[in-house]
Write an enzyme that holds these catalytic residues in place. Structure first.
Site, PDB file in Angstrom:
ATOM      1  N   GLY A  11       0.840  -1.196   0.000  1.00  0.00           N
ATOM      2  CA  GLY A  11       0.000   0.000   0.000  1.00  0.00           C
ATOM      3  C   GLY A  11       0.869   1.237   0.000  1.00  0.00           C
ATOM      4  O   GLY A  11       1.945   1.254  -0.592  1.00  0.00           O
ATOM      5  N   CYS A  12       0.424   2.239   0.668  1.00  0.00           N
ATOM      6  CA  CYS A  12       1.133   3.522   0.756  1.00  0.00           C
ATOM      7  C   CYS A  12       2.546   3.317   1.302  1.00  0.00           C
ATOM      8  O   CYS A  12       2.716   2.750   2.372  1.00  0.00           O
ATOM      9  CB  CYS A  12       0.332   4.444   1.681  1.00  0.00           C
ATOM     10  SG  CYS A  12       1.218   5.892   2.248  1.00  0.00           S
ATOM     11  N   PHE A  13       3.551   3.792   0.590  1.00  0.00           N
ATOM     12  CA  PHE A  13       4.918   3.588   1.072  1.00  0.00           C
ATOM     13  C   PHE A  13       5.228   4.397   2.312  1.00  0.00           C
ATOM     14  O   PHE A  13       6.108   4.044   3.092  1.00  0.00           O
ATOM     15  CB  PHE A  13       5.984   3.756  -0.003  1.00  0.00           C
ATOM     16  CG  PHE A  13       5.965   4.989  -0.867  1.00  0.00           C
ATOM     17  CD1 PHE A  13       5.547   6.227  -0.435  1.00  0.00           C
ATOM     18  CD2 PHE A  13       6.424   4.879  -2.171  1.00  0.00           C
ATOM     19  CE1 PHE A  13       5.568   7.330  -1.261  1.00  0.00           C
ATOM     20  CE2 PHE A  13       6.458   5.981  -3.012  1.00  0.00           C
ATOM     21  CZ  PHE A  13       6.032   7.213  -2.550  1.00  0.00           C
ATOM     22  N   TRP A  14       4.515   5.497   2.557  1.00  0.00           N
ATOM     23  CA  TRP A  14       4.726   6.246   3.800  1.00  0.00           C
ATOM     24  C   TRP A  14       4.440   5.356   5.002  1.00  0.00           C
ATOM     25  O   TRP A  14       5.136   5.394   6.010  1.00  0.00           O
ATOM     26  CB  TRP A  14       3.815   7.457   3.874  1.00  0.00           C
ATOM     27  CG  TRP A  14       3.985   8.484   2.815  1.00  0.00           C
ATOM     28  CD1 TRP A  14       5.103   8.736   2.065  1.00  0.00           C
ATOM     29  CD2 TRP A  14       3.000   9.421   2.390  1.00  0.00           C
ATOM     30  NE1 TRP A  14       4.851   9.778   1.196  1.00  0.00           N
ATOM     31  CE2 TRP A  14       3.570  10.222   1.378  1.00  0.00           C
ATOM     32  CE3 TRP A  14       1.691   9.669   2.765  1.00  0.00           C
ATOM     33  CZ2 TRP A  14       2.880  11.249   0.740  1.00  0.00           C
ATOM     34  CZ3 TRP A  14       1.000  10.688   2.133  1.00  0.00           C
ATOM     35  CH2 TRP A  14       1.601  11.468   1.129  1.00  0.00           C
ATOM     36  N   CYS A  15       3.391   4.541   4.886  1.00  0.00           N
ATOM     37  CA  CYS A  15       2.956   3.696   6.002  1.00  0.00           C
ATOM     38  C   CYS A  15       3.903   2.516   6.225  1.00  0.00           C
ATOM     39  O   CYS A  15       4.228   2.193   7.368  1.00  0.00           O
ATOM     40  CB  CYS A  15       1.542   3.196   5.763  1.00  0.00           C
ATOM     41  SG  CYS A  15       0.337   4.535   5.593  1.00  0.00           S
TER      42      CYS A  15
END
Length: 183
Positions: A11-15
């Site tokens: 999913g979101c790479f920030w997470c």
């Protein structure tokens, strides 16, 4: 010391970056794009869903401190591998759950990791094992995002703390000493 590399998309790479940078033995986490067909994609292009890339992280780790299998277990515990081409409100192939093994040993470990993780879930795991392809680092402002801008981003504030809480609860023995002290 031998440094090894793992590449995951959850999913979101920030997470995913925020989770893995908290682990003992992880020396680097770089957000980027892989698994697509366009050279040098931008965040805007990847978010548009037309390049085939996934938002991913490339982890540099010390296998004497944390194993690839441990990284896989954290990966499966801190995102939903049963959602096809999405994580929560992030929808599209760029948010797919995928593992990009760097060799036969990692591919075998990835298959074993999927089997272990499936035992904890009623829904089938849809995480793909994809061939290694070109890696493109994300733009600088995406790197270590949670440590800076992410602390003011409502999406991150809603999404990352529960992932970190799950990490601290299930993998306390794998946290960096500074992370373990803050839990």
């Amino acid at each position: 010391m031998t440094k090894e590399t793992a590449i995951f998309a959850g999913g979101c790479f920030w997470c995913t970056e925020a989770v893995f940078q908290s682990l003992a033995g992880v020396e680097s986490v770089e957000s980027g794009y892989t698994g697509g067909h366009a050279a040098n994609p931008t965040y805007k292009q990847v978010c548009g869903g037309d390049t085939g890339h996934a938002e991913a992280i490339r982890i540099g780790y010390d296998p004497a401190v944390i194993s690839y299998g441990d990284l896989l277990d954290v990966f499966f515990a801190t995102h939903d591998p049963t959602q096809l081409n999405r994580q929560g409100n992030d929808v599209g192939t760029q948010y797919r759950s995928a593992i990009f093994p760097l060799g036969d040993a990692q591919e075998a470990a990835a298959r074993a990791g999927i089997a272990r993780a499936q035992g904890d879930r009623a829904e089938p795991i849809v995480t793909a094992i994809e061939p290694l392809s070109d890696w493109y680092p994300a733009e600088d402002y995406h790197q270590a995002y949670w440590d800076g801008e992410g602390q003011r981003n409502p999406y991150c504030l809603a999404t990352i703390p529960p992932k970190l809480a799950k990490l601290r609860k299930g993998f306390a023995d794998r946290l960096r000493s500074d992370e373990a002290a803050s839990s």
